[in-house]
Scaffold this active site. Structure first.
Site, PDB file in Angstrom:
ATOM      1  N   HIS A  36     -57.975  10.388 -34.304  1.00 36.45           N
ATOM      2  CA  HIS A  36     -58.798  10.550 -33.207  1.00 36.45           C
ATOM      3  C   HIS A  36     -57.946  11.013 -31.747  1.00 36.45           C
ATOM      4  O   HIS A  36     -56.638  10.837 -31.812  1.00 36.45           O
ATOM      5  CB  HIS A  36     -59.471   9.378 -32.853  1.00 36.45           C
ATOM      6  CG  HIS A  36     -58.752   8.306 -32.227  1.00 36.45           C
ATOM      7  ND1 HIS A  36     -58.732   7.405 -32.984  1.00 36.45           N
ATOM      8  CD2 HIS A  36     -58.436   8.024 -31.101  1.00 36.45           C
ATOM      9  CE1 HIS A  36     -58.061   6.338 -32.376  1.00 36.45           C
ATOM     10  NE2 HIS A  36     -57.769   6.923 -31.174  1.00 36.45           N
ATOM     11  N   GLU A  62     -62.482   9.759 -29.528  1.00 35.60           N
ATOM     12  CA  GLU A  62     -62.778   8.544 -28.766  1.00 35.60           C
ATOM     13  C   GLU A  62     -63.092   8.832 -27.518  1.00 35.60           C
ATOM     14  O   GLU A  62     -62.155   9.137 -26.520  1.00 35.60           O
ATOM     15  CB  GLU A  62     -61.474   7.759 -29.025  1.00 35.60           C
ATOM     16  CG  GLU A  62     -61.684   6.329 -28.177  1.00 35.60           C
ATOM     17  CD  GLU A  62     -60.332   5.636 -28.307  1.00 35.60           C
ATOM     18  OE1 GLU A  62     -60.193   4.740 -27.310  1.00 35.60           O
ATOM     19  OE2 GLU A  62     -59.573   5.707 -29.311  1.00 35.60           O
ATOM     20  N   GLU A  90     -62.671  24.406 -26.953  1.00 35.76           N
ATOM     21  CA  GLU A  90     -62.589  25.767 -27.541  1.00 35.76           C
ATOM     22  C   GLU A  90     -63.426  25.634 -28.940  1.00 35.76           C
ATOM     23  O   GLU A  90     -63.161  24.971 -29.702  1.00 35.76           O
ATOM     24  CB  GLU A  90     -61.087  26.194 -28.000  1.00 35.76           C
ATOM     25  CG  GLU A  90     -60.727  27.623 -28.423  1.00 35.76           C
ATOM     26  CD  GLU A  90     -59.448  27.755 -28.806  1.00 35.76           C
ATOM     27  OE1 GLU A  90     -59.233  29.156 -28.858  1.00 35.76           O
ATOM     28  OE2 GLU A  90     -58.706  27.049 -28.986  1.00 35.76           O
TER      29      GLU A  90
END
Length: 134
Positions: free
Chosen positions: A11, A62, A129
């Site tokens: 993450h 997270e 993006e």
């Protein structure tokens, strides 16, 4: 050195000022799922994990919310963006705008390449993006 088959990205953590607003953005606007959420009263923070799939097979984000924080976080000049691949970023950007998302770079080819990209911004100013993929 570890064998690449034995490691993977789990993450990326970002700090958010308003957890509910961020959860709304990542789940309702970007279409991720809230995978788990845990409060830590002794540390006065909450961790919420969001993503498009199971944490066992995909990297997730997270969201860390520190209770009582009133001032926005400063996004350092070393941070770039989070990237998400999508089959049709043009349609996705239209959907995001209709849902209240902020598109800060309209879809189109990169300046120095042929890949089509767009950028959206989350409620805390983090850039995301969107990359056109097959």
């Amino acid at each position: 050195m570890a064998d690449a088959r034995d490691v993977r990205v789990l993450h990326t953590m970002i700090r958010v000022l308003d957890l509910e607003r961020s959860l709304d953005f990542y789940t309702r606007i970007l279409g991720m799922k809230l995978l788990r959420r845990n409060d830590y009263p002794a540390g006065e923070f909450t961790l919420a994990f969001v993503g498009y799939g199971d944490e066992k097979s995909q990297a997730v984000i997270e969201l860390t919310h520190n209770w009582g924080r009133k001032e926005p976080y400063v996004i350092g000049d070393g941070f770039g963006h989070i990237a998400i691949g999508a089959r049709d970023i043009y349609a996705l950007c239209d959907e995001l705008k209709k849902a209240g998302g902020k598109v800060v770079r309209e879809p189109g080819p990169m300046k120095h390449g042929s890949t089509h990209i767009a950028f959206v911004e989350d409620p805390d100013g983090y850039k995301i993006e969107l990359i056109q993929v097959d």
